[in-house]
Write a protein that holds these residues in place. Structure first.
Motif: not given
Lengths: 428, 261
Positions: A258-261, A273-278, A282-290, A300-307
């Protein structure tokens, strides 16, 4: 699949730690459990909250915290049915609102005149922060209900940056965009649109108003593992980004993270974006015109750091992330620990050679340094306590699932539950 | 009755063209609108297969015409909590070119209405093609079925009164739900409510009266509106009240644009 879990969930209800940053990066706040921890970045010192003037302090899990757009006010609310409003110059509580139901989201209107909060039965309430001639807050004005999602938990509530709209999201897959009226005490009755398309609970909302576009956009994250881009004025779904699949997070079909924030810079140039497992962001690119969304980068950060929560100041220098849970099964009554990671390198150097080249700051490079970490994390060496972090992540996943996902019962199970209904029992 | 279930379908649907019998569709009088729904819900209005509900109005798709659906007619009337469908059946001949849909939460009752409409269509070729029914929780999912401003009439006939104050939030007319009804209704659209419970009648009237997007329809207009007569006469519930010589309480309001003074 989960046959008998239903009855025992409330025992292990765990809420994620939250983070909020002052729009000018004057201060940063972390909420974990019933604790509110604030660090003054400008004065470079931890803040002790002055709750005396405004009633009791939080006694149960804080579910949402927010700064108002100009940064003068801060609000916190949660399971103890309190909404507390703070002045950020003195960090004194100017107002404590007692509510009837547990609060799941809180927001401050763009002009700083109203605070809205949503309860677990889908009602959004509004209190006026209007002041009398001497500048004292009117203490006796009661909250009034202004809108409602029919008996659904409201998961996120945001004002559009222009102050015209209030967006609310719920566990019934819905996003409602309501015109925020000039006199909101009479209710917000005019619905601008519904943004429908998510196939699971909606967990988070973020507005983006790119400077080169006529109208703003809305981004939403959901338990269906997608982030969606909306023309919220007309309720049109513009694009869907399958975060789990795109970022390579799905290992097996059954568990869609799930996406958490989700958090955006005001112009939408940065979407995190943060998810329950990463273990990272995650950084997204948004092309607002298209009108298209794509994954730009997975950090990615330390193995057990899931923000669990993200925050960005309007200066967009740093992306603040926090991980933590309101209850830590392994650590008993010890202090609640959170873990903070801050990324920098989002500065708008227009050279464009490295459009995104963010770095995760080491503990000694963090603004505020050890003092900040000690205050907000509760300890300096949290990162070493991998066990704690892992347990927190697991507990959060279960808790979120139990609270927001509709329980699926087999036909037989449903019949069995029906026959154990109280009204039927009496007849026998 | 001799049941020849040649189709193997529902017992009440034995012979085509025969009206279904209510006794085969026994259902509880009430259903909890708060519980999580376990029936399929369309994700959005575009996701509803109206061609399936109104085959007569949706000519078979011509494969070489991609945009044929753009002109497809839209549902204009919604009977929320349609029960056994008496109102729909009464309205159908009055507005033969208007699509109407009933919404009902109890699945057996929905099955009954479905079978009733199919039987009516069979025995009256060309008629009753404009009515249909969906099983849904309209209190939760109205925006999943209708677009903004799509409906010109909404009906709430003899809704569950939910007397206890604790259960008032289960009432189908409430200040919050009226926002959603206002959203799916066009400006000028009319909302009809009727009940035999005075307390509920007062409640519905005051909710509508206080809502800035609704305005009472004048008495004169009500007298000339052919629909108003159907409110108390067409439905099973209404007939029952009439039989017992009970009183009914109507509230008919028009959707108006918001004017911020």
């Amino acid at each position: 699949m989960e046959e008998d879990e239903g009855e025992t969930v409330s025992v292990s209800e765990v809420a994620p730690a939250l983070i909020a940053v002052h729009p000018l990066e004057n201060s940063v706040a972390v909420a974990v459990g019933s604790e509110l921890r604030v660090f003054d970045l400008k004065g470079d010192c931890p803040v002790s909250m002055l709750a005396d003037s405004g009633g009791p302090s939080h006694s149960d899990t804080i579910r949402d915290i927010t700064f108002c757009p100009n940064g003068s006010l801060f609000a916190s609310a949660g399971d103890d049915k309190l909404v507390k409003i703070w002045r950020t110059d003195t960090w004194s509580c100017v107002r404590t609102v007692f509510t009837e139901k547990r609060v799941s989201a809180v927001a401050i209107s763009c002009d700083g005149l109203y605070v809205t909060f949503a309860d677990k039965f889908g009602l959004v309430w509004l209190v006026s922060l209007g002041e009398d001639v001497e500048g004292h807050a009117l203490v006796d004005n009661k909250p009034v209900p202004i809108l409602g999602h029919y008996c659904s938990i409201i998961t996120s509530m945001k004002f559009s940056p222009d102050g015209r709209f209030i967006a609310t999201a719920d566990r019934d897959f819905k996003i409602r965009i309501t015109l925020f009226p000039k006199r909101p005490l009479k209710g917000a009755h005019e619905i601008q649109s519904f943004c429908l398309g998510h196939t699971d609970y909606v967990s988070c909302l973020a507005f983006a108003y790119p400077s080169d576009q006529i109208q703003g956009f809305l981004l939403s994250g959901s338990g269906d593992s997608t982030v969606r881009l909306w023309n919220f004025i007309d309720g049109i779904l513009l694009d869907t980004c399958e975060i789990g699949a795109k970022a390579g997070l799905i290992k097996s079909e059954e568990s869609k993270p799930a996406v958490t924030d989700i958090c955006t810079s005001q112009d939408g140039s940065l979407i995190a974006v943060t998810t329950q497992s990463l273990n990272g962001v995650i950084l997204l690119n948004c092309d607002f015109s298209a009108k298209s969304l794509s994954v730009a980068q997975v950090i990615t950060m330390e193995k057990s750091y899931i923000p669990t929560s993200l925050a960005l100041s309007s200066s967009t220098e740093c992306l603040w992330t926090v991980m933590g849970a309101s209850k830590q099964p392994s650590s008993g009554n010890a202090q609640l620990l959170t873990c903070l990671r801050i990324m920098s390198g989002f500065g708008k150097d227009s050279s464009d050679a490295h459009p995104h080249d963010p770095v995760v700051l080491q503990d000694n490079e963090v603004p505020g340094g050890e003092k900040l970490l000690l205050k907000l994390q509760g300890s300096l060496d949290v990162a070493e306590k991998e066990e704690v972090l892992r347990a927190a992540a697991a507990a959060l996943r279960v808790s979120m699932h139990n609270m927001l996902i509709k329980k699926q019962y087999s036909v037989e199970k449903r019949e069995a539950r029906k026959s154990s209904r109280n009204d039927k029992k009496l007849k026998k | 009755m001799s049941k020849d279930n040649n189709s193997g379908a529902h017992p009440g649907n034995g012979q085509s063209g025969r009206l279904p019998r209510k006794r085969f569709y026994r259902a509880r009088a009430h259903s909890n609108p708060l519980s999580d729904s376990h029936f399929p819900i369309p994700l959005s209005p575009a996701d509803v297969d109206y061609a399936h509900h109104f085959p007569h109005f949706f000519a078979p798709a011509e494969p070489d015409r991609g945009n044929g659906m753009a002109l497809s007619p839209k549902v204009r009337f919604a009977d929320v909590g349609c029960g056994f469908g008496g109102l729909l059946v009464g309205l159908s001949p009055l507005f033969p070119d208007t699509l109407m849909i009933g919404m009902e939460l109890r699945d057996k009752v929905t099955e009954y209405v479905k079978d009733r409409i199919l039987a009516l269509r069979d025995s009256n070729p060309g008629k009753y093609e404009n009515i249909s029914v969906v099983r849904t929780n309209s209190m939760k999912y109205i925006p999943n079925y209708f677009e903004k401003g799509q409906l010109s009439k909404m009906f709430f006939l003899f809704p569950d009164p939910h007397f206890k104050e604790k259960n008032h939030r289960r009432r189908v007319i409430s200040p919050q739900l009226l926002d959603e009804y206002a959203y799916v209704m066009e400006i000028g659209g009319v909302i009809y409510t009727i009940t035999d419970v005075e307390e509920l009648g007062d409640w519905m009237r005051s909710c509508l009266e206080e809502h800035p997007l609704f305005e009472a329809v004048s008495e004169e207009e009500l007298e000339t509106d052919p629909v108003v007569k159907l409110l108390s006469s067409a439905t099973e519930e209404g007939q029952k009240v009439a039989r017992n010589g009970g009183q009914t309480f109507k509230a008919v309001y028009r959707r108006v644009a918001l004017h911020e003074e």
